[in-house]
Design an enzyme around this catalytic site. Structure first.
Site, PDB file in Angstrom:
ATOM      1  N   GLU A 420       0.824  -1.223   0.000  1.00  0.00           N
ATOM      2  CA  GLU A 420       0.000   0.000   0.000  1.00  0.00           C
ATOM      3  C   GLU A 420       0.851   1.264   0.000  1.00  0.00           C
ATOM      4  OE1 GLU A 420      -2.825  -0.092   3.208  1.00  0.00           O
ATOM      5  OE2 GLU A 420      -3.989  -1.685   2.264  1.00  0.00           O
ATOM      6  N   GLU A 496      -4.891  -8.849   1.539  1.00  0.00           N
ATOM      7  CA  GLU A 496      -5.476  -8.615   2.873  1.00  0.00           C
ATOM      8  C   GLU A 496      -6.981  -8.697   2.734  1.00  0.00           C
ATOM      9  OE1 GLU A 496      -4.018  -5.086   5.015  1.00  0.00           O
ATOM     10  OE2 GLU A 496      -2.034  -5.562   4.224  1.00  0.00           O
TER      11      GLU A 496
HETATM   12  C1  GAL Z   1      -4.167  -2.239   5.623  1.00  0.00           C
HETATM   13  C2  GAL Z   1      -2.679  -2.286   5.907  1.00  0.00           C
HETATM   14  C3  GAL Z   1      -2.372  -3.137   7.115  1.00  0.00           C
HETATM   15  C4  GAL Z   1      -3.293  -2.772   8.238  1.00  0.00           C
HETATM   16  C5  GAL Z   1      -4.710  -2.966   7.800  1.00  0.00           C
HETATM   17  C6  GAL Z   1      -5.747  -2.733   8.875  1.00  0.00           C
HETATM   18  O1  GAL Z   1      -4.515  -1.183   4.810  1.00  0.00           O
HETATM   19  O2  GAL Z   1      -1.994  -2.800   4.813  1.00  0.00           O
HETATM   20  O3  GAL Z   1      -1.045  -2.952   7.502  1.00  0.00           O
HETATM   21  O4  GAL Z   1      -3.053  -1.447   8.572  1.00  0.00           O
HETATM   22  O5  GAL Z   1      -4.966  -2.076   6.738  1.00  0.00           O
HETATM   23  O6  GAL Z   1      -7.049  -2.902   8.363  1.00  0.00           O
END
Ligand code: GAL
Length: 814
Positions: A420, A496
């Site tokens: 990101e 994620e």
């Molecule tokens: C994402 C990020 C992670 C964590 C997560 C929490 O955007 O890559 O490191 O912060 O959100 O939802």
């Protein structure tokens, strides 16, 4: 989780065989510098000098995280755990080097130092590094004196380090001293690839980098011998080259393995190569390196293939920390994390977002877990890049160490160069050039695996950053859609997913109407309906993957809770909700299991879907709702079955079935009785699969808390200074019903050869020190972590619950 230990034993046998063969290699000698360190915070003058008096410094063993013992600062930044991790620190230790070793080369290998380590040997600067998560090594031969004690001093500094979670501080991973002959294999100098893998044979290509640091020119012979998964020697092959002094060459051979036993998640067969280096006629170096024979392939339309078999990636993200132990790396803590994840059906890990400890990759190889290997979160101070950093040079040496160290692991199936990074996605400040640099260096050192960048801004796909890398990796909310539409030839992985929020054991009524709805209770309801605005609940990701089978799989944010990033109770929300700055929590609510590894309800939701072959029947919430009699108290069942009938005190509340075509994802994966009214007593679920009953489960309203029980995960530990036993403490009523509201304070005593390594209970708001000898039960449970120490003998652990019995357990340290 007991079965795991049994299944593991065959694999362990080989692992120990490998270790044993390492210690017999007289030519190369590793020594882990674990005991006998002195540490101080701050930056005292002349601390690098051999004559400096460190008598008043703290005695520590390494790995060591100097910030984890706190104290917590109630007003501190919850995003980094409210712990005092910013600062400078020094470590010193003595290294004895015999006169007999005077002809050897001496290396120091650091697996990770947070951050900006400067290494001094006998007062002279031997080298330094920047990125706190990466491994690095130094040839310190010219700084040591043989026949005496040498003083190693390491300066660490986290002041310039930036983080979005608790990073830890100090020498938090192992340090090794390596003695080798002047003619030796390079550190991470073996590169093993399998260019051809067929059912009846595989070609194994081994390239070894050999350095001639002697003053003599001569021929070098490298003999490679392949060992099968049982340790039997298979084929050998040799190659000879001529090396001048100060010269380094790659010597490469290709060997054949007949009827190869593939490395697979279900059967992680490991081969090894014994590399022997001869200088003239003399054997001067020998090393065993493990590898696996497997093929991996991403397809655009049908996900990921391992050995020509489609494998849906059932992954979790794991940060590098270990809860109460902080960043200090303990192999057993890591192994336990993986065991817990595997017991839920996980087959893949993403190391968000930084270079992992090398042992994590060894464990994944051995346990059959695929590894999504990521090097950076951002290209800024979070990677220890400063205003004066030369990006190109930084990228090269960091990627080089990262890829050389990890490229032989069969578990690694994908490299990620970042997570990101807004500027990179939008090509701001030479974003694409930086991306290109990173990807190219990965390919330079490993051409066998795809590379990706993890993205979060859907619209940024219009810039076509994906042209620079191989796989679409996107976080949350089906944001991969535009990229996929623009480039349908690339495979998609959800790097994620979820980011579902909850506190173990805590429930609120009514159910939230919106995923972002939280009440200011400082906890998050465990009905698994909450997620931040950018994210979703577990069921949504299951549904998207079912409906779009080209998706290779998901990596849930996160497997374990971690210190820091306490969304939704960050400082900002605390302010917006007028809760006061102290309301911000110190650890996350994202985990499928809590900070000490105790499953939340969601664990059973994942298990029911990811491990359909195993029976799961889990009822939530608990059934102790004094004061809620007659009020609506929804009951959910997470199960691998397809229907269940629910009974409250024997009265049926009807049968519910999953609806596999519902577009409301929860209806596909959970069974929900949303209008049940509470009456104390018992809740029973009878579960059906394909029309037949597969089992039932009952939970009961517990009476007053009357006792606690201890359940150590292991009663026998190794006396290696690193081994751990996790002792679960649970409260019960007099009839042995779990007491889900118990919050009694516990007093802990550990006597004998072991020591109390940490305590915790999964409460993101708790500011009780992790290193003290007291902890409160949190919704009926807490965890005590006991370290085995270095001595053999017995360790007695006694726990007294406030107003309760004293309970004891004994551990044996061997
Ligand atoms: C994402 C990020 C992670 C964590 C997560 C929490 O955007 O890559 O490191 O912060 O959100 O939802």
């Amino acid at each position: 989780m007991k079965t795991i230990y049994r299944r593991k034993s065959a694999r362990l046998a080989f692992f120990f065989f490998m270790l044993a063969s390492m210690t017999t290699m007289a030519q190369r000698e590793y020594k882990t510098l674990q005991q006998g360190w002195k540490f101080t915070k701050g930056n005292p003058e002349n601390a690098e000098r051999p004559g400096f008096n460190d008598a008043t410094w703290e005695s520590v063993s390494v790995p060591h995280d100097w910030a984890i013992s706190g104290p917590f600062d109630p007003k501190g930044d919850g995003n980094t755990g409210k712990l005092p991790w910013k600062g400078e620190g020094w470590y010193r230790t003595g290294i004895d080097l015999a006169q007999a070793d005077a002809n050897k080369r001496i290396y120091l290998i650091f697996d990770g130092v947070m951050a900006f380590p400067k290494v001094y040997v006998n007062g002279k600067r031997a080298g330094s590094w920047d990125y706190g998560y990466n491994s690095f090594y130094l040839d310190v031969t010219d700084h040591v004196i043989f026949g005496q004690k040498n003083i190693l001093a390491v300066y660490t500094n986290t002041v310039e380090h930036d983080s979005r979670w608790y990073p830890g501080a100090g020498i938090y991973r192992k340090v090794q001293l390596l003695k080798v002959d002047p003619v030796h294999l390079g550190i991470w100098g073996n590169h093993i690839t399998t260019p051809i893998v067929k059912p009846h044979y595989a070609d194994v290509r081994i390239s070894s980098t050999v350095l001639n640091m002697s003053s003599r020119a001569d021929s070098i012979k490298v003999v490679q011998t392949i060992l099968d998964p049982k340790g039997n020697e298979l084929q050998s092959k040799e190659i000879i080259k001529y090396l001048n002094p100060k010269e380094e060459k790659n010597l490469e051979v290709t060997l054949k393995v007949l009827d190869p036993q593939r490395w697979h998640v279900e059967n992680p067969n490991l081969y090894a190569t014994k590399t022997q280096v001869f200088f003239g006629d003399k054997l001067v170096d020998e090393k065993v390196s493990t590898f696996g024979i497997r093929t991996t392939r991403f397809t655009a339309n049908d996900g990921f293939y391992l050995n020509d078999k489609r494998v849906q990636l059932k992954g979790v993200n794991l940060h590098h920390g270990h809860g109460p132990l902080g960043a200090a790396f303990h192999p057993r803590a890591m192994e336990r994390q993986l065991e817990i994840m595997k017991s839920m059906g996980v087959n893949a890990i993403r190391n968000s977002h930084n270079v992992a400890a090398p042992e994590l990759l060894e464990l994944c190889d051995r346990m059959g877990l695929l590894f999504f290997n990521e090097i950076f979160d951002k290209y800024d101070a979070k990677a220890d890049i400063t205003d004066t950093t030369n990006f190109e040079e930084f990228a090269h040496r960091n990627i080089k160490n990262f890829v050389l160290r990890d490229r032989n692991h069969p578990s690694v199936f994908l490299w990620s160069v970042g997570n990101e990074i807004g500027d990179v996605q939008w090509n701001i400040d030479n974003g694409f050039q930086k991306l290109h640099t990173m990807v190219n260096y990965v390919k330079k050192y490993d051409h066998t695996r795809p590379v990706t960048l993890v993205n979060d801004n859907m619209q940024s796909a219009s810039m076509r950053h994906f042209d620079y890398y191989d796989i679409h990796a996107w976080n949350y909310g089906r944001r991969f859609r535009l990229a996929r539409q623009m480039e349908p030839e690339k495979a998609v992985v959800i790097s994620e997913s979820a980011s579902t929020l909850s506190t173990r054991g805590f429930y609120e009524f009514p159910l939230p109407e919106d995923k972002t709805e939280v009440t200011g209770s400082l906890q998050v309801s465990s009905y698994d309906f909450n997620a931040p605005s950018w994210a979703e609940i577990a069921d949504d990701d299951f549904m998207w993957q079912q409906d779009e089978p080209y998706i290779a799989g998901e990596f849930v944010w996160t497997g374990f809770d971690y210190l820091g990033e306490p969304t939704p109770y960050t400082g900002m929300t605390a302010k917006e909700m007028n809760l006061g700055e102290e309301a911000a929590a110190r650890s996350s609510y994202f985990g499928i299991v809590d900070l000490v590894g105790i499953p939340k309800d969601r664990y059973y939701l994942y298990k029911s879907y990811w491990k359909p072959e195993e029976k799961t029947i889990h009822i939530l919430p608990h059934w102790n709702w004094e004061g809620r009699e007659g009020e609506v108290t929804p009951v959910f069942v997470y199960t691998n079955g397809d229907c269940a009938e629910l009974f409250i005190n024997g009265k049926s509340k009807g049968k519910q079935c999953k609806n596999p075509v519902s577009m409301n994802s929860t209806e596909r994966f959970r069974l929900m009785w949303k209008d049940v009214t509470y009456e104390p007593g018992e809740v029973k679920a009878v579960v059906y699969k394909d029309g037949a009953v597969i089992g039932e489960k009952t939970i009961k309203t517990a009476g007053e808390v009357s006792m606690i029980k201890l359940s150590p995960d292991r009663k026998t530990l190794m006396a290696n200074g690193m081994d751990l036993s996790y002792i679960l403490v649970e409260a019960f009523d007099k009839d042995s019903n779990p007491a889900p509201l118990a919050d009694n304070a516990l007093q802990i005593e550990v006597n004998g050869v072991g020591y109390l390594a940490g305590v915790g209970n999964g409460n993101p708001q708790s500011l009780t020190p992790f290193k003290g000898n007291t902890v409160n039960l949190f919704y009926g449970k807490a965890m005590i972590i006991v370290g085995g120490g270095f001595k053999k003998g017995l360790t007695n652990v006694s726990v007294r619950g406030q107003g309760l019995n004293e309970v004891k357990t004994q551990l044996e340290i061997q």
